[in-house]
Design an enzyme around this catalytic site. Structure first.
Site, mmCIF file in Angstrom:
data_model
loop_
_atom_site.group_PDB
_atom_site.id
_atom_site.type_symbol
_atom_site.label_atom_id
_atom_site.label_comp_id
_atom_site.label_asym_id
_atom_site.label_seq_id
_atom_site.Cartn_x
_atom_site.Cartn_y
_atom_site.Cartn_z
ATOM 1 N N ASN A 282 0.853 -1.198 0.000
ATOM 2 C CA ASN A 282 0.000 0.000 0.000
ATOM 3 C C ASN A 282 0.896 1.259 0.000
ATOM 4 O O ASN A 282 2.121 1.140 0.069
ATOM 5 C CB ASN A 282 -0.916 -0.062 1.223
ATOM 6 C CG ASN A 282 -0.125 0.121 2.499
ATOM 7 O OD1 ASN A 282 1.041 -0.250 2.569
ATOM 8 N ND2 ASN A 282 -0.728 0.707 3.490
ATOM 9 N N CYS A 284 1.946 3.586 2.090
ATOM 10 C CA CYS A 284 3.016 3.884 3.076
ATOM 11 C C CYS A 284 3.894 2.677 3.365
ATOM 12 O O CYS A 284 4.773 2.734 4.243
ATOM 13 C CB CYS A 284 2.392 4.469 4.332
ATOM 14 S SG CYS A 284 1.396 5.928 3.971
ATOM 15 N N GLU A 286 3.443 -0.378 4.649
ATOM 16 C CA GLU A 286 3.300 -1.313 5.769
ATOM 17 C C GLU A 286 2.443 -2.527 5.438
ATOM 18 O O GLU A 286 2.359 -3.457 6.229
ATOM 19 C CB GLU A 286 2.730 -0.584 7.006
ATOM 20 C CG GLU A 286 1.256 -0.209 6.949
ATOM 21 C CD GLU A 286 0.978 1.091 6.215
ATOM 22 O OE1 GLU A 286 1.872 1.574 5.507
ATOM 23 O OE2 GLU A 286 -0.140 1.613 6.341
HETATM 24 P P1 ADP Z 1 -5.060 6.984 9.198
HETATM 25 O O1 ADP Z 1 -4.363 7.466 10.423
HETATM 26 O O2 ADP Z 1 -5.735 8.096 8.451
HETATM 27 O O3 ADP Z 1 -6.008 5.840 9.415
HETATM 28 P P2 ADP Z 1 -2.433 6.053 8.254
HETATM 29 O O4 ADP Z 1 -1.619 7.303 8.312
HETATM 30 O O5 ADP Z 1 -2.232 5.029 9.315
HETATM 31 O O6 ADP Z 1 -3.980 6.446 8.139
HETATM 32 O O7 ADP Z 1 -2.161 5.375 6.860
HETATM 33 C C1 ADP Z 1 -2.526 4.028 6.655
HETATM 34 C C2 ADP Z 1 -2.776 3.759 5.198
HETATM 35 O O8 ADP Z 1 -3.949 4.474 4.787
HETATM 36 C C3 ADP Z 1 -1.712 4.250 4.241
HETATM 37 O O9 ADP Z 1 -0.633 3.380 4.116
HETATM 38 C C4 ADP Z 1 -2.503 4.332 2.960
HETATM 39 O O10 ADP Z 1 -2.713 3.051 2.402
HETATM 40 C C5 ADP Z 1 -3.810 4.886 3.447
HETATM 41 N N1 ADP Z 1 -3.818 6.363 3.392
HETATM 42 C C6 ADP Z 1 -3.309 7.206 4.298
HETATM 43 N N2 ADP Z 1 -3.481 8.498 3.938
HETATM 44 C C7 ADP Z 1 -4.146 8.457 2.777
HETATM 45 C C8 ADP Z 1 -4.643 9.444 1.885
HETATM 46 N N3 ADP Z 1 -4.484 10.735 2.117
HETATM 47 N N4 ADP Z 1 -5.284 9.013 0.781
HETATM 48 C C9 ADP Z 1 -5.453 7.721 0.546
HETATM 49 N N5 ADP Z 1 -5.017 6.750 1.336
HETATM 50 C C10 ADP Z 1 -4.361 7.094 2.430
#
Ligand code: ADP
Length: 584
Positions: A282, A284, A286
């Site tokens: 995905n 980021c 992970e």
């Molecule tokens: P959150 O805290 O918003 O739940 P995270 O920062 O833990 O999200 O990111 C987890 C995953 O969510 C990322 O690896 C990516 O797959 C998805 N993600 C995060 N930010 C975005 C975004 N702005 N747009 C689309 N997908 C995102």
């Protein structure tokens, strides 16, 4: 839209002002006039009741839906656990797409490429992020049989995905994020490594080079390695491995991009190899996934399991209770989620991957007065993650007894090893928790704090001032607190050079830049040891770090069993695809 009625006897959540702003802007359901039709309590009840109502499908469930909804509600509103952003935004709504992570295949034909652009757009609209491997596309300049023309190559096609993302983000729930991966033995690898060298280029992508074991061995032995044409599997050039590795390091030094992922290692941990190879993660990094697979994430806030009255400061019973409830929650999310493509629904149904992780690790260490950059923290990190892994698996086993194992269990590596059966092909992932940690008011993921006190720019130019509560409390306890000091800390972020402060405070309250790069990496490796999927972590380097420092980090990551690594040198020119509240 039918909004569920919030029971009158449940408590209102007490939410910090920063979280309130974030939730108001993007998470609360809005009516046709753009104004929210629910408040924060309404949002958490909408999510809790929608996810608990999935329970009725399972005859063997020991949970009464109303009681479970209340448990989920209190789990979230006490900020012990939060599901990923799309679940908070979309559970119980018409859109109903609840997963954060997707991987889509990109085939070597116009039809396949543009189908993938379309699929990505639908996923972005729903708040999910997409990862792609571009390794199947033939190189730039290769013949196109049907037209007699020449192919544009992976980097050129990535620009189309990037532009589509840019447009979709105007109308979606949040800006889209992509991961682009290319195998190190793809003939266009050199172009790919440099594809983000110009500021702003491919701004909606994080990119990573997929390194193979063969390549790493060629680096070690200082040999050449073969480039392979994806369309026919034949050798299409050779490169000196050390030169490619040096270029990778130089680009990461300049801009933070590309990162690296160790593909063979990711596939060694693929629980369902009979369904094919994992080619991408995905955005980021992970969550490695098969093509057309999605995964929903959730994170437990470790700051909430601190217990000053227990022997080691941790309430393990509570940690276990939260873990079991969270696994049930995330498994229900799979059923509640509506995916934009039938193929995704099928793949998710086969493997039922979930990614339960942690946030508030730095906060827990502050409460325990254990420095992040210490052997003690590494040992405790392993212990905490080992516990989460074991309990999440135990919870998944209980669900398998109630609801059946994931459909592909019999062909999975768990069946070979005779462990399980499990309800979920994977249970653990450490996500960045960019927005979740703001909502929960805790430190993000397993990262150290970036600053002990700082001014945060959130959405549309609004500014928020924040000081870490444990730091503030420790200052007050030692009578070191003053307003002037806090302002000074907000300017500098760190207290490493404030010699007038007590030594033990300076030792414990460290920030990302006080932590030596090797400790960043060791922490990542400690958590990776007991994580099914991967660990989101940035290795922060000072701006004075050399290319050699990055090379060493990469090599250490390889030797320590990490699945990938992302470095960020302070002040380098990168504008990464943000996954934090700042990106919203
Ligand atoms: P959150 O805290 O918003 O739940 P995270 O920062 O833990 O999200 O990111 C987890 C995953 O969510 C990322 O690896 C990516 O797959 C998805 N993600 C995060 N930010 C975005 C975004 N702005 N747009 C689309 N997908 C995102």
């Amino acid at each position: 839209m039918n909004m569920p009625v919030v029971p009158t006897d449940i408590e209102k959540p007490s939410i910090n002002p920063n979280a309130e702003i974030v939730l108001r802007k993007r998470y609360l359901r809005k009516g046709p006039d753009g104004n929210p039709v629910e408040d924060v309590q309404g949002m958490f009840w909408r999510v809790a009741s929608a996810i608990a109502s999935e329970e009725v499908k399972y005859a063997k469930s020991s949970f009464d839906v109303d009681r479970l909804a209340r448990e989920f509600y209190s789990l979230m509103t006490s900020f012990r656990f939060l599901p990923n952003s799309p679940t908070l935004m979309n559970a119980g709504t018409e859109l109903g797409q609840l997963a954060a992570c997707f991987v889509l295949p990109v085939g070597d034909s116009m039809e396949d490429i543009f189908a993938s652009v379309r699929d990505a757009a639908l996923i972005h609209k729903s708040g999910g992020g997409t990862g792609f491997s571009f390794s199947r596309l033939r190189r730039e300049g290769a013949r196109v049989g049907s037209t007699g023309g020449v192919a544009s190559g992976p980097v050129s096609f990535m620009k189309i995905f990037n532009t589509a993302t840019e447009q979709v983000k105007q109308g979606g729930t949040r800006r889209g994020a992509n991961m682009g991966i290319l195998r190190v033995d793809h003939p266009d690898i050199l172009k790919f490594i440099s594809c983000k060298e110009r500021e702003g280029e491919l701004n909606n992508f994080n990119i990573s080079v997929a390194l193979t074991e063969k390549f790493m061995q060629a680096v070690e032995a200082d040999e050449e390695y073969s480039l392979i044409a994806p369309q026919n599997g034949q050798e299409d050039g050779r490169l000196r491995a050390r030169e490619v590795f040096a270029l990778l390091v130089r680009k990461a030094w300049e801009s933070g991009d590309p990162g690296i992922v160790f593909l063979d290692r990711i596939n060694r941990d693929n629980p369902t190899p009979k369904q094919g190879e994992i080619e991408s993660t995905n955005p980021c990094g992970e969550q490695p996934l098969l093509p057309y697979e999605a995964c929903n994430l959730g994170s437990i806030n470790l700051a909430t399991i601190y217990d000053p009255n227990s022997d080691d400061g941790i309430d393990w019973d509570e940690f276990k209770r939260i873990t079991h409830l969270a696994v049930r929650f995330l498994d229900n999310v799979i059923d509640a989620s509506r995916y934009p493509l039938d193929k995704i629904t099928e793949t998710v149904g086969r493997n039922r991957k979930i990614g339960l992780g942690l946030m508030g690790w730095a906060d827990l260490l502050f409460q325990l007065r254990v420095p992040y950059n210490s052997q003690e923290a590494l040992i405790l990190g392993e212990k905490v993650m080992k516990f989460l892994q074991a309990e999440s698996k135990a919870a998944s086993k209980i669900l398998a007894e109630e609801r059946g194992a994931f459909a592909a269990y019999d062909e999975s590596t768990y069946a070979d090893k005779k462990v399980g059966p499990y309800r979920n092909a994977t249970t653990t992932t450490i996500a960045p928790t960019g927005t979740l940690s703001i909502i929960a008011g805790c430190s993000s993921g397993i990262e150290p704090l970036f600053a002990l006190s700082f001014t945060r720019n959130v959405m549309d130019g609004e500014k928020l001032v924040e000081a870490n509560p444990y730091f503030e409390q420790a200052l007050r306890e030692t009578e070191s607190y003053s307003k002037a000091l806090m302002e000074d800390v907000a300017k500098k972020g760190s207290i490493a050079h404030m010699e007038l402060l007590p030594d033990d405070i300076r030792r414990v309250f460290v920030t990302a830049h006080d932590v030596e790069p090797t400790y960043h990496l060791k922490m990542q490796a400690a958590f990776q040891k007991f994580t099914d999927n991967a660990v989101s972590k940035t290795v922060n380097l000072p701006s004075s770090a050399s290319e050699e420092d990055i090379r060493e980090i990469y090599w250490m990551a390889y030797e320590m069993g990490c699945k990938g690594v992302t470095v960020y040198r302070d002040g380098c020119k990168a504008s990464q695809v943000l996954c934090t509240g700042e990106a919203e």
